[in-house]
Design a protein around this motif. Sequence first.
Motif, short mmCIF file in Angstrom:
data_model
loop_
_atom_site.label_atom_id
_atom_site.label_comp_id
_atom_site.label_asym_id
_atom_site.label_seq_id
_atom_site.Cartn_x
_atom_site.Cartn_y
_atom_site.Cartn_z
N TRP A 109 72.46 15.99 39.16
CA TRP A 109 71.48 17.08 39.22
C TRP A 109 71.27 17.54 40.67
O TRP A 109 71.32 18.73 40.97
N ASN A 110 71.02 16.59 41.56
CA ASN A 110 70.74 16.93 42.96
C ASN A 110 71.95 17.52 43.66
O ASN A 110 71.81 18.23 44.66
N GLY A 111 73.15 17.23 43.14
CA GLY A 111 74.35 17.82 43.72
C GLY A 111 74.57 19.25 43.29
O GLY A 111 75.36 19.97 43.91
N ILE A 112 73.88 19.67 42.23
CA ILE A 112 74.05 21.03 41.71
C ILE A 112 72.86 21.92 42.04
O ILE A 112 73.03 23.06 42.46
N TYR A 113 71.65 21.38 41.87
CA TYR A 113 70.44 22.20 41.97
C TYR A 113 69.60 21.80 43.18
O TYR A 113 69.67 20.67 43.67
N ARG A 114 68.78 22.74 43.63
CA ARG A 114 67.90 22.50 44.77
C ARG A 114 66.44 22.50 44.34
O ARG A 114 65.55 22.85 45.10
N PHE A 115 66.19 22.16 43.11
CA PHE A 115 64.83 22.03 42.58
C PHE A 115 64.81 20.85 41.63
O PHE A 115 65.85 20.41 41.13
N ASN A 116 63.63 20.32 41.40
CA ASN A 116 63.49 19.13 40.56
C ASN A 116 63.60 19.48 39.08
O ASN A 116 63.16 20.56 38.65
N PRO A 117 64.15 18.59 38.29
CA PRO A 117 64.17 18.82 36.84
C PRO A 117 62.76 18.77 36.29
O PRO A 117 61.89 18.07 36.81
N ARG A 118 62.52 19.54 35.23
CA ARG A 118 61.22 19.50 34.59
C ARG A 118 61.03 18.17 33.87
O ARG A 118 61.99 17.55 33.43
N ASN A 119 59.78 17.75 33.74
CA ASN A 119 59.48 16.56 32.96
C ASN A 119 59.14 16.98 31.53
O ASN A 119 58.24 17.79 31.31
N ILE A 120 59.87 16.45 30.58
CA ILE A 120 59.63 16.77 29.17
C ILE A 120 58.94 15.59 28.53
O ILE A 120 59.44 14.46 28.58
N ASP A 121 57.78 15.83 27.96
CA ASP A 121 56.98 14.76 27.36
C ASP A 121 57.52 14.37 25.98
O ASP A 121 58.03 15.22 25.23
N TYR A 122 57.37 13.09 25.69
CA TYR A 122 57.70 12.56 24.36
C TYR A 122 56.42 12.09 23.68
O TYR A 122 55.52 11.58 24.36
N PRO A 123 56.31 12.23 22.35
CA PRO A 123 57.28 12.81 21.44
C PRO A 123 57.49 14.30 21.71
O PRO A 123 56.58 14.99 22.16
N LEU A 124 58.70 14.77 21.43
CA LEU A 124 59.08 16.13 21.73
C LEU A 124 58.31 17.12 20.85
O LEU A 124 58.04 16.85 19.68
N GLU A 125 58.00 18.26 21.44
CA GLU A 125 57.45 19.37 20.67
C GLU A 125 58.62 20.24 20.22
O GLU A 125 59.45 20.63 21.04
N LYS A 126 58.67 20.55 18.92
CA LYS A 126 59.80 21.30 18.40
C LYS A 126 59.33 22.55 17.65
O LYS A 126 58.31 22.52 16.97
N SER A 127 60.10 23.61 17.80
CA SER A 127 59.80 24.85 17.10
C SER A 127 60.35 24.82 15.68
O SER A 127 59.98 25.66 14.85
N ARG A 128 61.22 23.87 15.42
CA ARG A 128 61.82 23.74 14.09
C ARG A 128 62.02 22.26 13.82
O ARG A 128 62.48 21.52 14.68
N SER A 129 61.67 21.82 12.64
CA SER A 129 61.83 20.42 12.29
C SER A 129 62.65 20.29 11.02
O SER A 129 62.69 21.22 10.19
N THR A 130 63.31 19.16 10.86
CA THR A 130 64.10 18.89 9.66
C THR A 130 63.80 17.47 9.20
O THR A 130 63.10 16.72 9.87
N LEU A 131 64.37 17.11 8.08
CA LEU A 131 64.18 15.75 7.57
C LEU A 131 64.99 14.73 8.35
O LEU A 131 64.76 13.52 8.26
N LEU A 132 65.96 15.19 9.16
CA LEU A 132 66.84 14.27 9.90
C LEU A 132 66.19 13.86 11.23
O LEU A 132 66.70 14.15 12.31
N THR A 133 65.08 13.16 11.14
CA THR A 133 64.34 12.71 12.31
C THR A 133 64.78 11.32 12.74
O THR A 133 65.55 10.65 12.05
N ASP A 134 64.24 10.87 13.88
CA ASP A 134 64.53 9.51 14.33
C ASP A 134 63.96 8.48 13.35
O ASP A 134 64.58 7.45 13.09
N ARG A 135 62.79 8.77 12.78
CA ARG A 135 62.19 7.85 11.80
C ARG A 135 63.04 7.79 10.54
O ARG A 135 63.25 6.72 9.96
N PHE A 136 63.55 8.95 10.11
CA PHE A 136 64.42 8.99 8.94
C PHE A 136 65.65 8.12 9.16
O PHE A 136 66.05 7.35 8.29
N PHE A 137 66.25 8.23 10.35
CA PHE A 137 67.44 7.44 10.65
C PHE A 137 67.12 5.96 10.65
O PHE A 137 67.87 5.14 10.12
#
Length: 276
Positions: free
Chosen positions: A85-113
Amino acid sequence: MYEMKNMELMISFLRKRLAEMPHGSFGEKNGRMVVYITYDPADKSVDARNKKCYSVDSPNGKIWSPVISEYIATKKKLDSYLNIWNGIYRFNPRNIDYPLEKSRSTLLTDRFFSDAKEYANPTPIEHPIKYNGKILRSKNELLGVQTIEKFGLDFKIEIAVGNDPFNMLYPDITFYVPYQQRCISMEINGALNVAKYANKSLNRQSTYIDLGLMIGKDVIFLDIADPGQFYAELLETQIKTAILSGLDDIVFPHGYVNDIFDHTMDSLPSGFWSIS
């Protein structure tokens, strides 16, 4: 752009993993190999000054050694992503919180697996193939498993997918993408040059779609016409594409990525995406 988001997501996921697991290292003490624990989320008294130390061949050492080995491997992987990342970009990656927020969900979740049981298909396996503790139905299934192993992803064989007990689906392989908190199913269909097998594949696709799943994103279909071939390179591409497509469903926080992408899109000439 998708690759940038994928890297951001992986960095956030690995940071989350590191925060949740014990930290430590290996060393030598009094001529014996030892494992040090310098952070334990279950024991707040442990830190760099008050670290635990066990001989690797002691009962406690045998418990802690694989835990610390996993920590070291995870940290190494995170450092590798950050270096790229640091070799390509000159800004920090965003922090994405978990559990993820999704605009679309399906039955194939981590819990399902996690809850899914392997070998749910009631159809007997006539010619079983044993491979690394798995029982596979065909050579194509074996080649599919070996392809997924290249990605280092966990997988299950012939789990049950669906809501109708009289019309259940049993995808050949379903693999887990932990940093996207979802799994992806795979159907490997041979002899697609024969009409009845081609129609069977189309009917399966229709059933998956009825379950709210998208072909190519949630379910991969590798359709093989020539029984003497497998299309391994195509399957690898389909796996990569399905994983990257999952990024569309994740709600990312606003940041530099959005600004760069919006600026790029605004600078494109009118009709850029037209093929006419």
